[in-house]
Design an enzyme around this catalytic site. Sequence first.
Site, PDB file in Angstrom:
ATOM      1  N   ALA A 173       0.522 -55.994 -61.920  1.00  0.00           N
ATOM      2  CA  ALA A 173       1.181 -57.232 -62.343  1.00  0.00           C
ATOM      3  C   ALA A 173       2.456 -57.508 -61.571  1.00  0.00           C
ATOM      4  O   ALA A 173       2.842 -58.662 -61.369  1.00  0.00           O
ATOM      5  CB  ALA A 173       1.479 -57.169 -63.845  1.00  0.00           C
ATOM      6  N   THR A 210       2.616 -51.777 -59.653  1.00  0.00           N
ATOM      7  CA  THR A 210       1.854 -51.243 -60.778  1.00  0.00           C
ATOM      8  C   THR A 210       2.570 -50.030 -61.346  1.00  0.00           C
ATOM      9  O   THR A 210       3.079 -49.184 -60.601  1.00  0.00           O
ATOM     10  CB  THR A 210       0.412 -50.868 -60.376  1.00  0.00           C
ATOM     11  OG1 THR A 210      -0.213 -50.141 -61.450  1.00  0.00           O
ATOM     12  CG2 THR A 210       0.365 -50.036 -59.106  1.00  0.00           C
ATOM     13  N   ASP A 233      -5.579 -62.837 -61.919  1.00  0.00           N
ATOM     14  CA  ASP A 233      -5.108 -64.186 -61.601  1.00  0.00           C
ATOM     15  C   ASP A 233      -5.758 -64.825 -60.379  1.00  0.00           C
ATOM     16  O   ASP A 233      -5.606 -66.024 -60.151  1.00  0.00           O
ATOM     17  CB  ASP A 233      -3.582 -64.197 -61.435  1.00  0.00           C
ATOM     18  CG  ASP A 233      -3.069 -63.141 -60.450  1.00  0.00           C
ATOM     19  OD1 ASP A 233      -3.726 -62.915 -59.412  1.00  0.00           O
ATOM     20  OD2 ASP A 233      -2.006 -62.541 -60.724  1.00  0.00           O
ATOM     21  N   HIS A 283     -10.103 -55.335 -63.299  1.00  0.00           N
ATOM     22  CA  HIS A 283      -9.995 -55.739 -64.700  1.00  0.00           C
ATOM     23  C   HIS A 283     -10.582 -57.124 -64.970  1.00  0.00           C
ATOM     24  O   HIS A 283     -10.315 -57.734 -66.000  1.00  0.00           O
ATOM     25  CB  HIS A 283      -8.532 -55.690 -65.155  1.00  0.00           C
ATOM     26  CG  HIS A 283      -8.002 -54.289 -65.273  1.00  0.00           C
ATOM     27  ND1 HIS A 283      -6.663 -54.006 -65.449  1.00  0.00           N
ATOM     28  CD2 HIS A 283      -8.638 -53.093 -65.239  1.00  0.00           C
ATOM     29  CE1 HIS A 283      -6.497 -52.686 -65.521  1.00  0.00           C
ATOM     30  NE2 HIS A 283      -7.679 -52.117 -65.382  1.00  0.00           N
TER      31      HIS A 283
END
Length: 255
Positions: free
Chosen positions: A19, A192, A101, A118
């Site tokens: 992220a 991460t 995303d 994911h």
Amino acid sequence: MNDMSWADGVTRVAVLTGAGISTDSGIPDYRGPSGVWTRDPALVEAFTRDSFRSDPAVRTRFWRTYLGHAAWRAEPNAAHRALAELERAGVAVRILTQNVDGLHQKAGSSPRKVLEMHGTMHEVRCTGCGARTPSDATLARVAAGDADPRCLDCGGILQLAVVLFGQHLDADTVSHAERIAAHSQLMLAVGTSLQVEPVASLCAVAVNAGNRLVIVNRDPTPYDDLAVEVIREPSGTALPRICAALATRAASAVR
């Protein structure tokens, strides 16, 4: 950042992204000071598989959260673009991303070279019949007042095509990622926390295969001791420099 001697001779790179690589695009991370879970710990329940499937109120909160999510409006940042440029420079780059995303592909990385560990927020999957459809149609239903949208074919519960807490990653995807980690000369772990398994252990797979590990992350991770270098700079400033050095040294190696 040192002289990056670890970049010498590298022509195959695996990049594990989390992220933190997307925060410069306006997408909040999860565990940072302003992270999603930090600001609202109760929201974790909406991202837990059993709660999502058993409780209509949880599903309602999940869809409401994603309806206005910053990721729908986000654009790739300098870190995403640097990885795409590295691929265009002729370096064999494979991206193993925990993000959903789609910004790596939007930046220009070849979709077939991006492994979405994911899942993706750009598709919706029916938990009943398994049908997959673009997310925008379901989100339009939510915006129009359908708080808990169901599959139009079978009436099953709809879920974004992402891996929720308590939901196993696809075994073939994990095996594919392990092969990439083992065969790349360099593993870059970027943005991460390396706290979510089995994805985090790809760092150990790379090191155990004799490859180099470099970690670019704001905070310490459980795998820092395995890395040849740990870089605390933001990914948006560190990655363009790293990728430029890799491209230059790879070009020199083939002359």
